[in-house]
Structures are given as structure tokens and as C-alpha cells.
Design a protein around this motif. Structure first.
Motif, short mmCIF file in Angstrom:
data_model
loop_
_atom_site.label_atom_id
_atom_site.label_comp_id
_atom_site.label_asym_id
_atom_site.label_seq_id
_atom_site.Cartn_x
_atom_site.Cartn_y
_atom_site.Cartn_z
N UNK A 22 53.23 50.76 68.58
CA UNK A 22 52.83 50.56 67.18
C UNK A 22 54.01 50.14 66.30
N UNK A 40 50.66 53.66 71.59
CA UNK A 40 51.70 54.67 71.67
C UNK A 40 52.74 54.38 70.60
N UNK A 41 53.59 55.35 70.36
CA UNK A 41 54.69 55.12 69.44
C UNK A 41 55.75 54.29 70.12
N UNK A 42 56.60 53.70 69.33
CA UNK A 42 57.71 52.95 69.89
C UNK A 42 57.50 51.45 69.83
N UNK A 43 58.47 50.74 70.40
CA UNK A 43 58.50 49.28 70.29
C UNK A 43 58.04 48.65 71.61
N UNK A 77 59.16 65.09 72.34
CA UNK A 77 60.01 63.98 72.82
C UNK A 77 61.27 64.53 73.50
N UNK A 119 65.56 57.64 71.02
CA UNK A 119 64.79 58.36 72.02
C UNK A 119 64.90 57.64 73.36
N UNK A 174 70.17 52.42 79.36
CA UNK A 174 68.91 53.15 79.29
C UNK A 174 68.25 53.19 80.67
N UNK A 193 60.73 56.26 76.50
CA UNK A 193 59.70 57.24 76.15
C UNK A 193 58.92 56.75 74.94
N UNK A 194 57.61 56.88 75.00
CA UNK A 194 56.76 56.56 73.85
C UNK A 194 55.47 57.34 74.03
N UNK A 195 55.09 58.06 73.03
CA UNK A 195 53.95 58.95 73.24
C UNK A 195 52.88 58.77 72.17
N UNK A 216 62.60 48.35 73.56
CA UNK A 216 62.49 49.27 72.44
C UNK A 216 63.12 48.71 71.16
N UNK A 226 49.65 54.48 59.92
CA UNK A 226 49.57 53.21 60.63
C UNK A 226 48.17 52.63 60.59
N UNK A 254 52.41 57.19 62.44
CA UNK A 254 53.45 57.01 63.43
C UNK A 254 54.77 57.46 62.85
N UNK A 255 55.54 58.10 63.69
CA UNK A 255 56.93 58.38 63.36
C UNK A 255 57.69 57.89 64.58
N UNK A 256 58.96 58.03 64.60
CA UNK A 256 59.79 57.56 65.69
C UNK A 256 59.19 57.85 67.06
N UNK A 257 58.80 56.84 67.79
CA UNK A 257 58.33 56.93 69.18
C UNK A 257 57.00 57.67 69.35
N UNK A 258 56.40 58.03 68.26
CA UNK A 258 55.17 58.81 68.41
C UNK A 258 54.07 58.23 67.54
N UNK A 259 52.92 58.06 68.15
CA UNK A 259 51.71 57.79 67.38
C UNK A 259 50.87 59.04 67.43
N UNK A 260 50.29 59.42 66.30
CA UNK A 260 49.48 60.63 66.32
C UNK A 260 48.21 60.43 65.52
#
Lengths: 240, 470
Positions: A55, A81-84, A112, A137, A145, A149-151, A180, B14, B34-40
């Protein structure tokens, strides 16, 4: 809700799974986990060549045009998921923990950090000293790297997506992207670090054991039912 | 924006999974952050309709910021309409008389912005929601006002940052914005916070006010705010906590309780009442009443007794209003009903026109419709005296808060068998007996009701109930 030591982790070894199929399976398991029909579950699998955009990402971190990705047989998915941007492919150990973080692990950042700890712990069993980077992260070995990780956390604090650890990954595929979105940070793999071949199964065992230690599970149950069987059970969660 | 982790100070919306007007179920995801590396996914804290979205997709806001309102009544109507019409309003065991609810209904006022739990995070977040760095901290603080204020400002075409704020941290309150609108444009320019050329040549006898000073609120303003405005203090959110916006009933109840406690000089007196007589009548008449479709509860007896005697106690049935005392011409009984969660106080108008069975039926009817939220606005307004029944859940004695606009509330304790010493009125001999008894407490506003008045009221009430005609 039982204490974590009273909970079991179900580890499913799925082999190679297409990215969309893995998304579908995760979505189903998230629902099952939310309803308490399955225990906390760790999916361990690998994907065919695929680039996924989280996202936080966008086309700007794709170094190859979408058309060229397609020509090279690299799938492209925008995912929840979160992240790039990241790359998945053969030789990578992908882990998707479907966990209920309730009641006492409801902290996205702490989760994380826990996943990082799991991978650092698992790599240590191979004599690899991996580390965190406070600013990014992931899991790093000497500033390269080794795992991304992306959740995602769904309603009810159920996790999905997770981590991708490069074991025998052909790292040239990362040339298609800025992993990322971090410019100028190289990627590496377990085999490159160790200079020898490593069986993915050995890493699966190390990761599962590290998960049990990090989260404090009382036990882990391994299962190697092929994916097709699980899809057959889609209506109910029994057998999943 | 819920607290999603100890080190998370903000989140980016988001995606809205629901649109304004959509019905939502409790725990159904309504937005993604979304925050760093996480979608919720963020689940809805309650069922209802999404009636207002305050944070657009792509916007980043601090933890604790209200991002949307859900109307638990499930109506997708305008919030304000819902507030005055279909929601019967708040009630506590000393609930708002609905007059006040109607007046104070609109304000999501004090709920809108939950402050971040620490100064450090607020600093970090503040820089982020202003990437251009074109506003000052003070301007941002003042712009962080309630949805009501923002709506008023938008309708009037006013920049909130231009309005002098008198609220917490310089925030612009509803009064501030309304006062600002009432001023002529020239007056607005003359406002000390908007430095402008002084009007030419002040007369010597009237020295110009010190230019930098904020105008001191007049005594009237202060009093008005003291008796109508509530701002709840903010507390740090911990990792294991969840945060949700107060629903409307809770919000209005919270405001009402504070205002009632601020204004009334609360005193409580307790009396013990013997229900043996009432109990005998209830048992003997039960079948006969059942044929008339009535179940006559203890509460009905209490309501009946109060409605018979209240006219003899004009202060208990009255209220201080400004420099006057209003003696109410009607006996309107507020009856607190537990909605679990929440409370509401339907009102039996002209209760003294009804007999015991009529009151019993009315109480059952109002309680039933209160629980199914089918009361009309008129049915929750105009109480002159309130009865609340903490005893129904076993409480021995309660000390209830007196609803605004009235001077007294009766709390009925649980009715239980007790061992008591009795004196035979004829022989003067003592004996030990088992009797059904209860503690009743009267909360009264000591500004108007003297201690002796309350004692007289309670003793007459006791007499009426203990000597209930058999």
C-alpha cells in the motif's frame, strides 16, 4: 483467551504457491482464525517469480516497465499489505503467519519487531549474525537486506502477509525493482552469506522453532497437506 | 484513529471500506489504515450507520483523532436531525430532562479530538500533517476544533485559524465561532488577535484597551460556559487498551452528570421503609390485576406514592431558575430505565392523574419502548421529579445525581427480608420479626430544599407506603 504457552502453532508447508492463490488462502484462513476455527497458523511456501506492490508503494519503484515484467514472466500484483515494492521467487522462503494477536500482542510495531526477532533467531542457527535496522523494517546482514517484512492486520487483530527470506534467491531479479523503496541498499541471500547450498526445509524448521520461542507457544504442529486439499475444504475451515 | 501500538503516534487512512450512509455491523471493517510496513483494518466499534467521515483517504492523523461518526440508531440521516428527533436522548439515573437534551443535543463537541497521549508524539504528528510547513503550531492547534465548529465555520465561510480561541490550548469553541460570526466584519478586524489599525482618536476619557490583551470574558460568558460546557480531561492510552468515540447517549449523559453536579448542591438523606403492607396487597391483588393485564411492581407503588404527595412539597417538585424559584404546576415523574448499555429517563406526565394500575401499565409501556428506542421526544421531556431504582440489581442504597432542571431524585434500594425489632402499639411489648424492607435515598438540591423538607418528604412517603390501604 488462553495464554500463548497454551496455544499451538500450526505450521503448514505448502511448497510452491501462486501469488493470487496464496492471497485467497490467507483471506480464508484469516476468517477461520477470527472465528476460532483454526489455531495460529504459519504458512511456509515459495512463490513463482512475482513483483508485489504494497500500500505504501507505487510504480515509481518499479525499474522495469510493466510490459517488460510480463515478457520476462514476472507477475505483478498490488496487494493489501503494508510496505512498498518487493520481489518473490524460487529459492525464497516466504512465511505468512495467520495469528490472533489478541489479547496481549495488539501492537503493530511490536509484531514487526517480533517477526524480525524470529528471522534473526532462525539465521543464528546457521551461524549468521543478522540484525535490525532501526530506520528500516526487515532483517539485515552487514547492511544488506536478507529478509523483507510487510504485514496486514485484519479486523479482530488477525495477521496476514509476513516475511520473505532470501535463501537461494536469484538476486538479479531484484534488479527489476527498488526493494521496499530503499534506494542504494543491496539485497543478499543465505547462500551468498554462507557460500554454500542450504536446504529450504532446514530453514523451515529453524523458522518454526524460532516462532515458537519468540511467541511462547506451547507446541508446534507441522503439516504437509498439499494446497489442493485445503482448497477443497473452502466451505468450512475443518481440515485447514 | 485507534491506538495500534505503543510506538505508533499516527496512522494514514488508506481506504474507506464504507461510505457515508452505509450500514455497518459491529466489528465489521470500515476503513483501512497504514503505518510503516503495516496495513490494518479498523473494525466498527458498534453497529449503526456511518453518518460522517472526518478524515479523507491519504490523510495522516494522530492516534486518538476521531475519524468518523457512527449513528447507533442506524439512520443515515443528518446527524443533527437524528440528535433532535429520533434519539430520545441521554439519561442517567439522574438523566437529562429531555429539555436539556434537546438543547444540548448537537454537540459532538467534546468528543471530537482525543489528544495524543504524549507531547512527543503530538509534536511529531503535527509536523506531518502540514508538509508545507506554512502554518504555525498555534494555528494548527486552533484549527483542531470540533466537527460542529468546523461545520459552522465552513457554512459561514470563515477560516477557523482567524477566530480567537478561548478553549483548551487556544482551541476555538462553539461559542467562539458563533460570537465571531455575530461580529461585523469591521469588528472582526479590530479583534486583538488580528492586529489592525486602531480606530482614529480615542476619546481621552476612554483609554484604549491594552492592545495585546485577549478580551476578558464577561461574567455572563463565564457563567454560561460553567453551566453549559463540559470538557473531559484526556488520559494516556496504553498498549493493551482500545479507544472508541463515546456514543451519543454516553456523551450527553457524561455532560449532563458534570453539569448537574456543578450546579446542584447535592445532599442525600436515607430512610428505611417497610414493604410488608405493600407486599400483602401485591399478593392479594395479583390475580385481579393480571385479569386487567397489569403487573404492578414495587416501583409502581413508589411512583404512585410520590405522585400523591409531591404537590404538598413544592420545593421538591420545583427548581431554582436564575433569581427565581419555579414551582411546577404538574407532577411529571421521570423513571430511569437501564438500557444496558446506557440509561434513559422516560417521563410519566401528570402522574397524579393516574391510579396505581394506570401507573403500573404506563411504567411497563415506557420501559419497553425505551429499550426498543421507540420513545417520542415528548416522552423524555419535562420531568419535575425522578425515580431511579438501583435496588433492582441488588444495591442496598444509591446516592443518585439530581437531573438538571429539577431539585430531587429518589433512589430505591433493594427490598429484602430483614430482622427487625417491633413494638406493639397496643401493649407496648417488643418483639423480633422478619419484614420486607428497603432503604430509600432522596438526593436533593440544598439550594432550594432544606434538610427538614427532605425529612418531611421522606417521612410522609414512608407513611404512605407502610400504611398502604389493604
Amino acid at each position: 483467551m488462553r495464554a500463548w504457552r497454551d496455544r499451538a502453532l500450526s505450521v503448514l508447508h505448502l511448497g510452491e504457491v501462486g501469488y493470487p492463490e496464496a492471497l485467497e488462502l490467507q483471506a480464508r484462513l484469516v476468517g477461520c482464525r477470527r472465528r476460532g476455527e483454526v489455531p495460529d497458523t504459519l504458512l511456509l511456501l515459495q512463490h513463482p517469480h512475482v513483483v508485489t506492490i504494497g500500500s505504501a508503494g507505487g510504480d515509481r519503484h518499479l525499474l522495469l516497465p510493466r510490459r517488460e515484467l510480463a515478457e520476462r514472466g514476472i507477475g505483478l500484483f498490488e496487494t493489501g499489505r503494508g510496505g512498498d515494492v518487493t520481489y518473490h521467487g524460487p529459492g525464497q522462503v516466504v512465511g505468512y503467519p495467520i495469528l490472533d494477536l489478541k489479547p496481549d500482542r495488539r501492537d503493530l510495531h511490536a509484531y514487526l519487531r517480533s517477526l524480525e526477532a524470529v528471522l534473526i533467531d532462525a539465521l543464528a542457527t546457521f551461524g549468521i549474525t543478522a540484525d535490525r535496522d532501526e530506520t528500516a523494517t526487515g532483517v539485515w546482514v552487514e547492511s544488506a537486506k536478507v529478509a523483507a517484512i510487510g504485514i496486514r492486520v485484519s479486523s479482530g487483530w488477525i495477521t496476514s502477509h509476513g516475511f520473505a527470506l532470501n535463501v537461494a534467491t536469484d538476486l538479479s531479479y531484484f534488479g527489476a525493482i527498488v526493494p521496499c523503496g530503499l534506494q542504494g541498499r543491496p539485497v543478499t541471500s543465505v547462500e551468498r552469506i554462507l557460500g554454500r547450498e542450504v536446504a529450504p526445509a532446514a530453514l523451515h524448521r529453524a523458522i518454526a522453532a524460532a516462532m515458537v520461542r519468540e511467541f511462547g507457544y506451547g507446541r508446534a504442529e507441522s503439516d504437509e497437506v498439499p494446497l489442493e486439499c485445503r482448497q477443497g475444504a473452502s466451505a468450512s475451515c475443518k481440515g485447514s | 484513529m485507534p491506538q495500534m501500538g505503543e510506538s505508533i503516534a499516527e496512522g494514514t487512512v488508506s481506504k474507506w471500506l464504507k461510505q457515508v450512509g452505509d450500514a455497518v455491523e459491529r466489528d465489521e471493517p470500515i476503513l483501512e489504515i497504514s503505518t510503516d510496513k503495516v496495513d490494518a483494518e479498523i473494525p466498527s466499534p458498534s453497529a449503526g450507520a456511518l453518518v460522517e467521515v472526518l478524515v479523507a483517504e491519504g490523510e495522516t492523523v494522530e492516534v486518538g483523532t476521531i475519524v468518523a461518526f457512527i449513528d447507533p440508531n442506524g439512520s443515515s440521516d443528518d446527524r443533527a436531525q437524528a440528535a433532535v428527533s429520533d434519539d430520545p436522548a441521554p439519561a442517567g439515573s439522574s438523566s437529562p430532562s429531555a429539555e436539556e437534551s434537546a438543547q444540548t443535543a448537537p454537540p459532538p463537541a467534546n468528543t471530537e479530538v482525543a489528544e495524543p497521549s504524549s507531547g512527543a508524539t503530538s509534536g511529531a504528528a503535527a509536523t506531518d500533517d502540514d508538509p508545507d510547513c506554512t502554518t504555525t503550531t498555534e494555528e494548527r492547534l486552533r484549527a483542531r476544533s470540533t466537527p460542529v465548529v468546523r461545520r459552522i465555520a465552513a457554512e459561514a465561510g470563515i477560516e477557523i485559524a482567524e477566530v480567537p480561541g478561548t478553549g483548551h490550548g487556544g482551541r476555538v469553541t462553539k461559542q467562539d465561532i458563533l460570537a465571531h460570526i455575530e461580529k461585523t466584519p469591521a469588528e472582526r478586524v479590530a479583534d486583538p488577535l488580528q492586529p489592525a489599525p486602531q480606530p482614529s482618536a480615542p476619546t481621552p476619557s476612554a483609554p484604549a484597551p491594552p492592545p495585546a490583551a485577549r478580551p476578558a470574558p464577561s461574567g455572563d460568558d463565564l457563567w454560561d460556559r460553567f453551566s453549559t460546557e463540559v470538557e473531559h480531561p484526556v488520559f494516556p492510552v496504553r498498549a493493551e487498551d482500545t479507544v472508541e468515540a463515546m456514543d451519543k447517549v454516553r456523551r450527553l449523559t457524561a455532560e449532563h452528570m458534570i453539569l448537574a453536579k456543578r450546579v446542584h448542591a447535592h445532599v442525600h438523606s436515607v430512610v428505611e421503609i417497610d414493604f410488608t403492607s405493600v407486599d400483602t396487597v401485591r399478593r392479594e391483588m395479583k390475580e385481579q390485576w393480571a385479569k386487567r393485564g397489569a403487573r404492578v411492581s414495587y416501583t409502581a407503588f413508589v411512583a404512585w406514592a410520590c405522585s400523591r404527595i409531591l404537590r404538598d412539597f413544592p420545593t421538591v417538585n420545583g427548581v431554582i431558575s436564575g433569581d427565581s424559584v419555579i414551582h411546577r404546576g404538574a407532577v411529571n415523574l421521570g423513571m430511569a430505565v437501564d438500557l444496558n448499555p446506557g440509561l434513559i429517563v422516560p417521563v410519566i406526565h401528570d402522574a397524579d392523574d393516574l391510579g396505581l394500575v394506570g401507573l403500573a401499565k404506563k411504567i411497563v409501556d415506557l420501559a419497553t419502548r425505551a429499550k426498543s428506542r421507540q420513545l417520542s421526544p415528548g416522552e423524555i421531556q419535562g420531568a419535575t421529579f425522578t425515580i431511579t431504582n438501583p435496588g433492582v440489581l441488588g444495591t442496598m442504597v444509591g446516592m443518585p445525581v439530581i437531573p438538571k432542571g429539577t431539585s430531587a431524585i429518589l433512589g430505591t434500594g433493594t427490598i429484602e427480608k430483614r430482622v427487625v425489632a417491633l413494638t406493639d402499639p397496643v401493649t407496648g411489648g417488643d418483639s423480633v420479626a422478619i419484614r420486607k424492607r428497603s432503604y430509600f435515598s432522596l438526593g436533593y438540591d440544598h439550594r432550594l430544599v432544606d434538610g427538614a423538607d427532605s425529612a418531611r418528604f421522606l417521612s410522609v412517603l414512608k407513611e404512605v407506603l407502610e400504611d398502604f390501604p389493604q
